[in-house]
Design a protein around this motif. Structure first.
Motif, mmCIF file in Angstrom:
data_model
loop_
_atom_site.group_PDB
_atom_site.id
_atom_site.type_symbol
_atom_site.label_atom_id
_atom_site.label_comp_id
_atom_site.label_asym_id
_atom_site.label_seq_id
_atom_site.Cartn_x
_atom_site.Cartn_y
_atom_site.Cartn_z
ATOM 1 N N GLY A 1 0.789 -1.228 0.000
ATOM 2 C CA GLY A 1 0.000 0.000 0.000
ATOM 3 C C GLY A 1 0.820 1.276 0.000
ATOM 4 N N TRP A 2 2.136 1.151 -0.227
ATOM 5 C CA TRP A 2 3.022 2.317 -0.185
ATOM 6 C C TRP A 2 4.006 2.297 -1.348
ATOM 7 C CZ3 TRP A 2 2.089 5.923 3.487
ATOM 8 C CH2 TRP A 2 1.335 5.530 4.599
ATOM 9 N N GLU A 3 4.356 3.510 -1.823
ATOM 10 C CA GLU A 3 5.374 3.668 -2.863
ATOM 11 C C GLU A 3 6.440 4.640 -2.381
ATOM 12 O OE1 GLU A 3 3.366 3.103 -7.183
ATOM 13 O OE2 GLU A 3 2.897 4.997 -6.174
ATOM 14 N N ARG A 4 7.682 4.362 -2.736
ATOM 15 C CA ARG A 4 8.832 5.201 -2.410
ATOM 16 C C ARG A 4 8.843 6.402 -3.357
ATOM 17 N NH1 ARG A 4 11.772 1.260 -3.313
ATOM 18 N NH2 ARG A 4 12.207 0.510 -1.240
ATOM 19 N N ALA B 1 14.589 -5.319 -5.937
ATOM 20 C CA ALA B 1 13.400 -4.472 -5.828
ATOM 21 C C ALA B 1 13.211 -3.668 -7.110
ATOM 22 C CB ALA B 1 13.541 -3.520 -4.648
ATOM 23 N N ASP B 2 11.970 -3.600 -7.549
ATOM 24 C CA ASP B 2 11.633 -2.784 -8.710
ATOM 25 C C ASP B 2 11.079 -1.457 -8.201
ATOM 26 O OD1 ASP B 2 11.107 -1.948 -11.296
ATOM 27 O OD2 ASP B 2 9.104 -2.837 -11.298
ATOM 28 N N CYS B 3 11.775 -0.380 -8.493
ATOM 29 C CA CYS B 3 11.320 0.946 -8.075
ATOM 30 C C CYS B 3 11.482 1.895 -9.257
ATOM 31 C CB CYS B 3 12.106 1.438 -6.861
ATOM 32 S SG CYS B 3 11.467 3.009 -6.229
ATOM 33 N N PRO B 4 10.494 1.934 -10.148
ATOM 34 C CA PRO B 4 10.607 2.772 -11.344
ATOM 35 C C PRO B 4 10.939 4.233 -11.043
ATOM 36 C CG PRO B 4 8.702 1.323 -11.521
ATOM 37 C CD PRO B 4 9.236 1.180 -10.122
ATOM 38 N N HIS B 5 10.388 4.784 -9.967
ATOM 39 C CA HIS B 5 10.639 6.188 -9.611
ATOM 40 C C HIS B 5 12.129 6.409 -9.323
ATOM 41 C CE1 HIS B 5 9.931 10.162 -7.846
ATOM 42 N NE2 HIS B 5 10.581 9.764 -6.761
ATOM 43 N N VAL C 1 15.087 13.426 -0.429
ATOM 44 C CA VAL C 1 15.237 12.053 0.031
ATOM 45 C C VAL C 1 13.877 11.372 -0.031
ATOM 46 C CG1 VAL C 1 17.307 12.471 1.431
ATOM 47 C CG2 VAL C 1 15.046 12.850 2.429
ATOM 48 N N VAL C 2 13.869 10.061 0.196
ATOM 49 C CA VAL C 2 12.618 9.337 0.013
ATOM 50 C C VAL C 2 11.723 9.362 1.250
ATOM 51 C CG1 VAL C 2 13.384 7.807 -1.835
ATOM 52 C CG2 VAL C 2 13.719 7.106 0.538
ATOM 53 N N LEU D 1 8.396 18.374 0.214
ATOM 54 C CA LEU D 1 8.480 19.121 -1.049
ATOM 55 C C LEU D 1 7.453 18.660 -2.074
ATOM 56 C CD1 LEU D 1 12.373 19.250 -1.410
ATOM 57 C CD2 LEU D 1 10.831 21.058 -0.594
ATOM 58 N N GLY D 2 7.056 17.403 -1.998
ATOM 59 C CA GLY D 2 6.033 16.898 -2.904
ATOM 60 C C GLY D 2 6.524 16.595 -4.303
ATOM 61 N N HIS D 3 5.555 16.357 -5.163
ATOM 62 C CA HIS D 3 5.806 15.949 -6.543
ATOM 63 C C HIS D 3 6.448 17.070 -7.349
ATOM 64 C CE1 HIS D 3 4.755 15.485 -10.820
ATOM 65 N NE2 HIS D 3 5.032 14.213 -10.573
ATOM 66 N N ALA D 4 7.296 16.666 -8.268
ATOM 67 C CA ALA D 4 7.880 17.561 -9.282
ATOM 68 C C ALA D 4 8.278 16.672 -10.452
ATOM 69 C CB ALA D 4 9.091 18.303 -8.724
ATOM 70 N N PRO D 5 8.454 17.231 -11.642
ATOM 71 C CA PRO D 5 8.925 16.418 -12.767
ATOM 72 C C PRO D 5 10.281 15.773 -12.439
ATOM 73 C CG PRO D 5 8.111 18.536 -13.547
ATOM 74 C CD PRO D 5 8.165 18.615 -12.042
ATOM 75 N N ASP D 6 10.482 14.557 -12.950
ATOM 76 C CA ASP D 6 11.721 13.821 -12.675
ATOM 77 C C ASP D 6 12.963 14.642 -12.992
ATOM 78 O OD1 ASP D 6 10.209 11.677 -11.840
ATOM 79 O OD2 ASP D 6 10.674 10.398 -13.573
ATOM 80 N N ALA D 7 12.959 15.359 -14.109
ATOM 81 C CA ALA D 7 14.130 16.150 -14.494
ATOM 82 C C ALA D 7 14.429 17.234 -13.454
ATOM 83 C CB ALA D 7 13.937 16.775 -15.870
ATOM 84 N N ASP D 8 13.383 17.856 -12.900
ATOM 85 C CA ASP D 8 13.578 18.887 -11.877
ATOM 86 C C ASP D 8 14.121 18.286 -10.585
ATOM 87 O OD1 ASP D 8 12.569 20.652 -13.746
ATOM 88 O OD2 ASP D 8 10.620 20.894 -12.744
ATOM 89 N N ILE D 9 13.567 17.136 -10.196
ATOM 90 C CA ILE D 9 14.057 16.460 -8.987
ATOM 91 C C ILE D 9 15.527 16.082 -9.172
ATOM 92 C CG2 ILE D 9 13.846 14.390 -7.546
ATOM 93 C CD1 ILE D 9 10.821 14.489 -8.019
ATOM 94 N N ALA D 10 15.872 15.534 -10.328
ATOM 95 C CA ALA D 10 17.257 15.121 -10.599
ATOM 96 C C ALA D 10 18.207 16.316 -10.544
ATOM 97 C CB ALA D 10 17.349 14.416 -11.945
#
Length: 191
Positions: A47-50, A171-175, A69-70, A133-142
């Motif tokens: 029920g949880w995602e990293r 472990a599969d963690c696409p994010h 961080v996660v 901080l919440g969601h942001a586009p992957d490129a911005d987070i990187a």
């Protein structure tokens, strides 16, 4: 809620009469084990995602330039794989300080690779803490991860060590893996 959660965590669970408890690690607790443990086993929680949605002002960034961080985000049907440690309750005196930047201890059910279950605790930074901080586009987070550094070292090191540890766990963690790919693109562009 204040980002400093030390005192709040110390009132969340009563360890009277408890000799050991399971702790689930899904981020740096997988690879930076700076605490004693009685047993260690791969495990997962449901029920949880990293997600790299928590700001790090004290370890992988600064108040002026926080790292990322996660934390865990609720997601029905998801499975988050990590490492479980059976620890003495005294370990939380150290871990509450290490995880003080917005993380609270929550009860959870851990599932081990053999299918057995145990109740345990997990640190989660919820969206109502000051450092979230919440969601942001992957490129911005990187890009943010590539430029951040704090007392525990570069934020990029955190991401790369976590990605490597997750692969070793199977472990599969696409994010996480998408951010790792973006980070490598950002850093190769700078070279």
């Amino acid at each position: 809620m204040s980002a400093n959660t030390i005192e709040h965590n110390r009132t969340r669970q009563n360890f009277d009469g408890v000799s050991s408890i399971w702790l689930f690690g899904y981020g740096s607790l997988i690879y930076k084990v700076d605490f004693p443990f009685l047993e260690r086993r791969p495990a997962s929680i449901r029920g949880w995602e990293r997600r790299f949605w928590q700001g790090s002002h004290d370890h992988r960034g600064t108040p002026e330039a926080p790292g990322r961080v996660v934390t865990l985000i609720q997601s029905p049907g998801a499975v988050c794989k990590g490492m479980a440690y059976r620890v003495s309750p005294k370990v939380f005196e150290h871990l509450d300080v290490r995880e003080k930047n917005g993380y609270l201890r929550f009860a959870t059910t851990l599932t081990f690779e053999d299918g057995s279950h145990r109740e345990g605790l997990v640190y989660i930074a919820t969206e109502d803490n000051e450092a979230f901080l919440g969601h942001a586009p992957d490129a911005d987070i990187a890009r943010q991860i590539a430029s951040a550094s704090g007392p525990s070292g570069p934020n990029a090191e955190y991401l790369l060590r976590l990605a490597d540890s997750l692969r070793k766990l199977g472990a599969d963690c696409p994010h996480t893996f998408a951010l790792e790919h973006q980070l490598r693109s950002v850093t190769s562009d700078k070279a």
